[in-house]
Design a protein around this motif. Sequence first.
Motif, PDB file in Angstrom:
ATOM      1  N   UNK A   1       0.845  -1.194   0.000  1.00 42.08           N
ATOM      2  CA  UNK A   1       0.000   0.000   0.000  1.00 42.08           C
ATOM      3  C   UNK A   1       0.882   1.246   0.000  1.00 42.08           C
ATOM      4  N   UNK A   2       0.729   2.069  -1.020  1.00 37.61           N
ATOM      5  CA  UNK A   2       1.384   3.378  -1.066  1.00 37.61           C
ATOM      6  C   UNK A   2       0.402   4.397  -0.493  1.00 37.61           C
ATOM      7  N   UNK A   3       0.717   4.962   0.662  1.00 32.16           N
ATOM      8  CA  UNK A   3      -0.071   6.060   1.227  1.00 32.16           C
ATOM      9  C   UNK A   3       0.541   7.357   0.718  1.00 32.16           C
ATOM     10  N   UNK A   4      -0.235   8.106  -0.075  1.00 36.99           N
ATOM     11  CA  UNK A   4       0.317   9.278  -0.755  1.00 36.99           C
ATOM     12  C   UNK A   4      -0.508  10.540  -0.519  1.00 36.99           C
ATOM     13  N   UNK A   5       0.151  11.662  -0.601  1.00 31.85           N
ATOM     14  CA  UNK A   5      -0.498  12.953  -0.409  1.00 31.85           C
ATOM     15  C   UNK A   5      -1.480  13.264  -1.532  1.00 31.85           C
ATOM     16  N   UNK A   6      -2.479  14.044  -1.185  1.00 32.19           N
ATOM     17  CA  UNK A   6      -3.390  14.573  -2.188  1.00 32.19           C
ATOM     18  C   UNK A   6      -3.256  16.086  -2.295  1.00 32.19           C
TER      19      UNK A   6
ATOM     20  N   UNK B   1       5.278   5.149   2.402  1.00 33.89           N
ATOM     21  CA  UNK B   1       4.873   6.554   2.301  1.00 33.89           C
ATOM     22  C   UNK B   1       6.011   7.376   1.706  1.00 33.89           C
ATOM     23  N   UNK B   2       5.884   7.848   0.455  1.00 34.74           N
ATOM     24  CA  UNK B   2       6.882   8.751  -0.116  1.00 34.74           C
ATOM     25  C   UNK B   2       6.675  10.169   0.409  1.00 34.74           C
ATOM     26  N   UNK B   3       7.703  11.004   0.201  1.00 38.80           N
ATOM     27  CA  UNK B   3       7.636  12.350   0.736  1.00 38.80           C
ATOM     28  C   UNK B   3       7.280  13.414  -0.282  1.00 38.80           C
ATOM     29  N   UNK B   4       7.974  14.559  -0.173  1.00 38.87           N
ATOM     30  CA  UNK B   4       7.523  15.808  -0.752  1.00 38.87           C
ATOM     31  C   UNK B   4       6.869  16.584   0.380  1.00 38.87           C
ATOM     32  N   UNK B   5       6.712  17.885   0.234  1.00 39.85           N
ATOM     33  CA  UNK B   5       6.088  18.653   1.317  1.00 39.85           C
ATOM     34  C   UNK B   5       4.597  18.360   1.446  1.00 39.85           C
ATOM     35  N   UNK B   6       4.005  17.708   0.444  1.00 42.11           N
ATOM     36  CA  UNK B   6       2.580  17.406   0.505  1.00 42.11           C
ATOM     37  C   UNK B   6       2.127  16.731   1.788  1.00 42.11           C
ATOM     38  N   UNK B   7       2.817  15.670   2.252  1.00 38.85           N
ATOM     39  CA  UNK B   7       2.373  15.003   3.482  1.00 38.85           C
ATOM     40  C   UNK B   7       2.325  15.920   4.706  1.00 38.85           C
ATOM     41  N   UNK B   8       3.132  17.000   4.711  1.00 38.61           N
ATOM     42  CA  UNK B   8       3.093  17.936   5.834  1.00 38.61           C
ATOM     43  C   UNK B   8       1.782  18.721   5.842  1.00 38.61           C
TER      44      UNK B   8
ATOM     45  N   UNK C   1       6.023  12.727   8.042  1.00 36.84           N
ATOM     46  CA  UNK C   1       4.969  13.609   8.556  1.00 36.84           C
ATOM     47  C   UNK C   1       3.692  12.817   8.799  1.00 36.84           C
ATOM     48  N   UNK C   2       3.475  11.783   7.992  1.00 34.12           N
ATOM     49  CA  UNK C   2       2.280  10.954   8.148  1.00 34.12           C
ATOM     50  C   UNK C   2       2.272  10.222   9.489  1.00 34.12           C
ATOM     51  N   UNK C   3       3.441   9.967  10.042  1.00 32.96           N
ATOM     52  CA  UNK C   3       3.512   9.263  11.319  1.00 32.96           C
ATOM     53  C   UNK C   3       2.945  10.111  12.454  1.00 32.96           C
ATOM     54  N   UNK C   4       2.883  11.415  12.262  1.00 35.58           N
ATOM     55  CA  UNK C   4       2.345  12.291  13.305  1.00 35.58           C
ATOM     56  C   UNK C   4       0.868  12.025  13.561  1.00 35.58           C
ATOM     57  N   UNK C   5       0.163  11.504  12.555  1.00 34.88           N
ATOM     58  CA  UNK C   5      -1.271  11.220  12.707  1.00 34.88           C
ATOM     59  C   UNK C   5      -1.531   9.822  13.259  1.00 34.88           C
ATOM     60  N   UNK C   6      -0.477   9.035  13.449  1.00 33.80           N
ATOM     61  CA  UNK C   6      -0.630   7.665  13.949  1.00 33.80           C
ATOM     62  C   UNK C   6      -0.732   7.696  15.473  1.00 33.80           C
ATOM     63  N   UNK C   7      -1.863   8.158  15.939  1.00 35.53           N
ATOM     64  CA  UNK C   7      -2.075   8.362  17.377  1.00 35.53           C
ATOM     65  C   UNK C   7      -3.092   7.353  17.900  1.00 35.53           C
TER      66      UNK C   7
END
Length: 231
Positions: free
Chosen positions: A5-10, A105-112, A143-149
Amino acid sequence: MAKILFVMTGADEWTLADGGKHRTGFWAEEAVVTYEAFKDAGHAITVATPDGVVPPVDPASLAADANGGAEHAAEVKAVAEGAAEFRNPVALADVTVEDFDAVYVPGGHGPMEDLAVDTDSGRLLTGAVEAGMPVGVVCHGPAALLAAVREDGTNAYAGYRITAFTNTEEEMAGSAAKARWLLQDRLTEAGLEVVVGEPWAPHVEIDRNVVTGQNPASSGPLAAELLKKLA
């Protein structure tokens, strides 16, 4: 064959400290290098984004100087903009993590902008790490890990040794002074141990089932390590 699963920014814009917007998206190299490595190994990829929007590629990541020349830049652009998986994502809200064997999860500033606060992304990443599933994250992707609460308010990745795009790299790229917050700082505040390598050099950290890369140059080494966990 594993299902990845690729979790990617929108998000195609990153909100700055002054309220301005900076064009962004996912960083092409970080998605394409791993995509090709996983496909070459015979694995299946599903892309998921907030609301199932087609993930936008950061235009800066398609430039020749970001890809070692015009020829390779054209090859990266062809995959980033044309691969069927990237063109036909599913919504994060509709994904069950148990249907997959690994998450990336790939990066880019989008995930922030979006994944850092996306509860569906956080749910999937929490489920993955707690199930012992291989999780790969690179550059600004953490940055996506910040929502893993968890329900008790603690971060599911607290105590994990990771790496991510560093404050120094953000400063060198000219983005630190404009940012509302810095990734390295937020991850540290959430209880993750951020290990810093040399700026722009490949650097991968492996802690249990979690594999992280510091910057775009770390995408290939990260893919290799994640493939070992799927062997």
